[in-house]
Design a protein around this motif. Structure first.
Motif, PDB file in Angstrom:
ATOM      1  N   LYS A  47      13.183 -11.952  83.103  1.00 15.16           N
ATOM      2  CA  LYS A  47      13.988 -10.764  83.398  1.00 15.16           C
ATOM      3  C   LYS A  47      13.467 -10.046  84.649  1.00 15.16           C
ATOM      4  O   LYS A  47      14.229  -9.751  85.571  1.00 15.16           O
ATOM      5  CB  LYS A  47      13.976  -9.789  82.200  1.00 15.16           C
ATOM      6  CG  LYS A  47      14.444 -10.438  80.892  1.00 15.16           C
ATOM      7  CD  LYS A  47      14.479  -9.456  79.727  1.00 15.16           C
ATOM      8  CE  LYS A  47      13.155  -8.839  79.338  1.00 15.16           C
ATOM      9  NZ  LYS A  47      12.183  -9.792  78.766  1.00 15.16           N
ATOM     10  N   SER A  48      12.157  -9.767  84.664  1.00 14.30           N
ATOM     11  CA  SER A  48      11.600  -9.029  85.801  1.00 14.30           C
ATOM     12  C   SER A  48      11.669  -9.848  87.086  1.00 14.30           C
ATOM     13  O   SER A  48      11.967  -9.304  88.152  1.00 14.30           O
ATOM     14  CB  SER A  48      10.141  -8.635  85.555  1.00 14.30           C
ATOM     15  OG  SER A  48      10.074  -7.702  84.509  1.00 14.30           O
ATOM     16  N   VAL A  49      11.416 -11.138  86.982  1.00 13.23           N
ATOM     17  CA  VAL A  49      11.449 -11.964  88.202  1.00 13.23           C
ATOM     18  C   VAL A  49      12.881 -12.020  88.754  1.00 13.23           C
ATOM     19  O   VAL A  49      13.093 -12.004  89.965  1.00 13.23           O
ATOM     20  CB  VAL A  49      10.852 -13.372  87.953  1.00 13.23           C
ATOM     21  CG1 VAL A  49      10.972 -14.240  89.194  1.00 13.23           C
ATOM     22  CG2 VAL A  49       9.385 -13.268  87.534  1.00 13.23           C
ATOM     23  N   PHE A  97      10.660   0.486  88.345  1.00  9.39           N
ATOM     24  CA  PHE A  97       9.810  -0.629  87.934  1.00  9.39           C
ATOM     25  C   PHE A  97       9.297  -0.466  86.508  1.00  9.39           C
ATOM     26  O   PHE A  97       9.260   0.633  85.967  1.00  9.39           O
ATOM     27  CB  PHE A  97       8.643  -0.773  88.900  1.00  9.39           C
ATOM     28  CG  PHE A  97       9.102  -1.198  90.263  1.00  9.39           C
ATOM     29  CD1 PHE A  97       9.206  -2.542  90.584  1.00  9.39           C
ATOM     30  CD2 PHE A  97       9.458  -0.251  91.222  1.00  9.39           C
ATOM     31  CE1 PHE A  97       9.655  -2.933  91.831  1.00  9.39           C
ATOM     32  CE2 PHE A  97       9.912  -0.642  92.465  1.00  9.39           C
ATOM     33  CZ  PHE A  97      10.006  -1.978  92.774  1.00  9.39           C
ATOM     34  N   GLN A  98       8.834  -1.594  85.980  1.00  3.02           N
ATOM     35  CA  GLN A  98       8.327  -1.629  84.613  1.00  3.02           C
ATOM     36  C   GLN A  98       7.081  -0.746  84.458  1.00  3.02           C
ATOM     37  O   GLN A  98       6.908  -0.093  83.451  1.00  3.02           O
ATOM     38  CB  GLN A  98       8.004  -3.086  84.245  1.00  3.02           C
ATOM     39  CG  GLN A  98       8.059  -3.375  82.777  1.00  3.02           C
ATOM     40  CD  GLN A  98       8.100  -4.890  82.481  1.00  3.02           C
ATOM     41  OE1 GLN A  98       8.203  -5.710  83.382  1.00  3.02           O
ATOM     42  NE2 GLN A  98       8.021  -5.241  81.222  1.00  3.02           N
ATOM     43  N   GLU A  99       6.224  -0.722  85.490  1.00  5.11           N
ATOM     44  CA  GLU A  99       5.022   0.110  85.396  1.00  5.11           C
ATOM     45  C   GLU A  99       5.064   1.241  86.419  1.00  5.11           C
ATOM     46  O   GLU A  99       4.778   1.029  87.586  1.00  5.11           O
ATOM     47  CB  GLU A  99       3.749  -0.718  85.638  1.00  5.11           C
ATOM     48  CG  GLU A  99       3.424  -1.657  84.520  1.00  5.11           C
ATOM     49  CD  GLU A  99       3.448  -3.102  84.992  1.00  5.11           C
ATOM     50  OE1 GLU A  99       3.213  -3.343  86.187  1.00  5.11           O
ATOM     51  OE2 GLU A  99       3.721  -3.967  84.162  1.00  5.11           O
ATOM     52  N   ALA A 179      16.968  -1.077  86.609  1.00  2.53           N
ATOM     53  CA  ALA A 179      15.971  -0.370  85.805  1.00  2.53           C
ATOM     54  C   ALA A 179      15.294  -1.399  84.903  1.00  2.53           C
ATOM     55  O   ALA A 179      15.927  -1.961  84.007  1.00  2.53           O
ATOM     56  CB  ALA A 179      16.647   0.718  84.984  1.00  2.53           C
ATOM     57  N   ASP A 180      14.017  -1.668  85.182  1.00  2.00           N
ATOM     58  CA  ASP A 180      13.287  -2.691  84.429  1.00  2.00           C
ATOM     59  C   ASP A 180      12.488  -2.017  83.320  1.00  2.00           C
ATOM     60  O   ASP A 180      11.452  -1.414  83.580  1.00  2.00           O
ATOM     61  CB  ASP A 180      12.361  -3.467  85.377  1.00  2.00           C
ATOM     62  CG  ASP A 180      11.741  -4.691  84.694  1.00  2.00           C
ATOM     63  OD1 ASP A 180      11.967  -4.888  83.493  1.00  2.00           O
ATOM     64  OD2 ASP A 180      11.018  -5.441  85.381  1.00  2.00           O
ATOM     65  N   GLU A 181      12.981  -2.110  82.104  1.00  2.00           N
ATOM     66  CA  GLU A 181      12.329  -1.474  80.949  1.00  2.00           C
ATOM     67  C   GLU A 181      11.898  -0.058  81.302  1.00  2.00           C
ATOM     68  O   GLU A 181      10.706   0.251  81.239  1.00  2.00           O
ATOM     69  CB  GLU A 181      11.083  -2.269  80.548  1.00  2.00           C
ATOM     70  CG  GLU A 181      11.329  -3.741  80.410  1.00  2.00           C
ATOM     71  CD  GLU A 181      11.388  -4.197  78.965  1.00  2.00           C
ATOM     72  OE1 GLU A 181      11.416  -3.333  78.083  1.00  2.00           O
ATOM     73  OE2 GLU A 181      11.429  -5.409  78.756  1.00  2.00           O
TER      74      GLU A 181
HETATM   75 MG   LIG Z   1       9.414  -7.873  82.672  1.00  2.00          MG
END
Ligand SMILES: [Mg+2]
Ligand SMILES: Nc1ncnc2c1ncn2[C@@H]1O[C@H](COP(=O)(O)OP(=O)(O)OP(=O)(O)O)[C@@H](O)[C@H]1O
Length: 338
Positions: A47-49, A97-99, A179-181
């Protein structure tokens, strides 16, 4: 409906000492203007990639594009010069981003980082950029925005930092927000607030949203379309109502079954047995075969491709597209055997 983003057979691979990691391996989907697309799947599914590929932020090397296209309003993002990509990034297309902590710079104030984003993309003065930054902090629900403008990221709570990230991502009125998580690290109340905020902003601005999440509840609330990823590929896609009421892929059903139901607190939570295969060592046939209660010899030999099972709904499963098994799957789904 106007297509704004289209991925065609995208392959994003990484060279590693252990072999080639096929993190995204032939992913196709499209996103319309003004639409919210949910991307779901277990950890490590790509998903993130996929999201980083659209932003062209995959570290290269070790990453590389091994094939396919990413069409943004018809233009292939994989072949445009980096300079043109830089103009799009954070401007027409932006990402949360996720973080959040790793994407905010600890040595600059939150306000300065939002201002910078605006100044890079817009012909405005410093004071106009500042005014817009404060307005954005207000818009994302940060109390005392003028004061917070001068805060450093570490002075804010996780939820507030995530809001700053959203303010940054929205600073140039993007046409696509990825929007990643966006809420995984936050507590439940703040999660709900942030998701509400994204929903409201989407409705107000008409932007398209690609929302990556583990959480089907979030999908139900915010998305119109959904893609289900498994082992670097899309295994099912359709409208949210189709995926919820008529999930065709055994994997999708497994994911849906793992949602705790109201009033079923004592029931054992259903999880899909086994693990996602490693991106370095993907099986030849259907990648879900090793965990699938329906798998037969042909499933292990030949990879199924996405096929239409009803208007607007596609599934990559040898069994689901075979009508006799489709009936069997449905009846087993009703009885919750999968
Ligand atoms: Mg991810
Ligand atoms: N820099 C890298 N080098 C090698 N492999 C990588 C690299 N980055 C990601 N991968 C691999 O790509 C695959 C997909 O990773 P990705 O981060 O997209 O998963 P994800 O679906 O976002 O998972 P999560 O839900 O945990 O965020 C994983 O198997 C991962 O190991």
């Amino acid at each position: 409906m106007e297509k704004i983003l289209e991925l065609k057979e995208l392959k994003t691979w990484y060279s590693t000492s252990a072999g080639i990691a096929k993190a995204v391996d032939g992913v196709s989907f499209s996103l319309d203007k003004n639409q919210t697309l949910g991307v779901v799947g277990e950890s490590g599914c790509g998903k993130s990639v996929t999201a980083l590929s659209v932003m062209r932020l995959v570290p290269m090397p070790p990453g590389y594009f091994a094939g396919g296209e990413i069409l943004w309003k018809g233009k292939n993002l994989l072949t445009i010069p980096e300079e043109e990509m830089r103009r799009l990034r954070g401007n027409e297309i932006s990402m949360i981003f996720q973080e959040p902590m790793s994407s905010l710079n600890p040595v600059f104030t939150c306000g300065a980082q939002i201002m910078e984003q605006i100044l890079v993309h817009r012909p405005v003065t410093q004071s106009e950029a500042k005014a817009r930054s404060v307005e954005l902090l207000h818009l994302v629900g940060i109390p005392n925005p003028l004061e917070r403008f001068s805060s450093y990221p570490h002075e804010l709570s996780g939820g507030m930092r995530q809001r700053v990230m959203i303010a940054m991502a929205l600073s140039c009125n993007p046409q696509l927000l990825i929007a990643d998580e966006p809420t995984t690290a936050l507590d439940v109340t703040v999660q709900a607030q942030i998701l509400d905020l994204i929903g409201t902003l989407q409705a107000d601005t008409g932007m398209s949203v690609m929302l990556i999440t583990h959480d089907f509840g979030v999908v139900a609330e915010l998305c119109q379309e959904v893609i289900v990823m498994y082992a670097s590929r899309v295994v099912e896609k359709g409208r949210v109502d189709q995926i919820f009421s008529n999930p065709m892929h055994p994997y999708t059903r497994g994911l849906l079954n793992s949602i705790p139901r109201l009033g079923s607190r004592n029931e054992r939570l259903h999880v899909i047995e086994g693990n996602v295969p490693s991106a370095i060592n993907l099986p030849d046939g259907c990648r879900f075969a090793g965990r699938c209660p329906f798998a037969e010899a042909q499933c292990r030999e030949k990879q199924p491709l996405l096929e239409l099972c009803e208007a607007g709904h596609e599934v990559a499963c040898w069994k689901a597209i075979d009508s006799t098994y489709a009936d069997e799957i449905k009846s087993r789904l009703m009885q919750n055997i999968i």
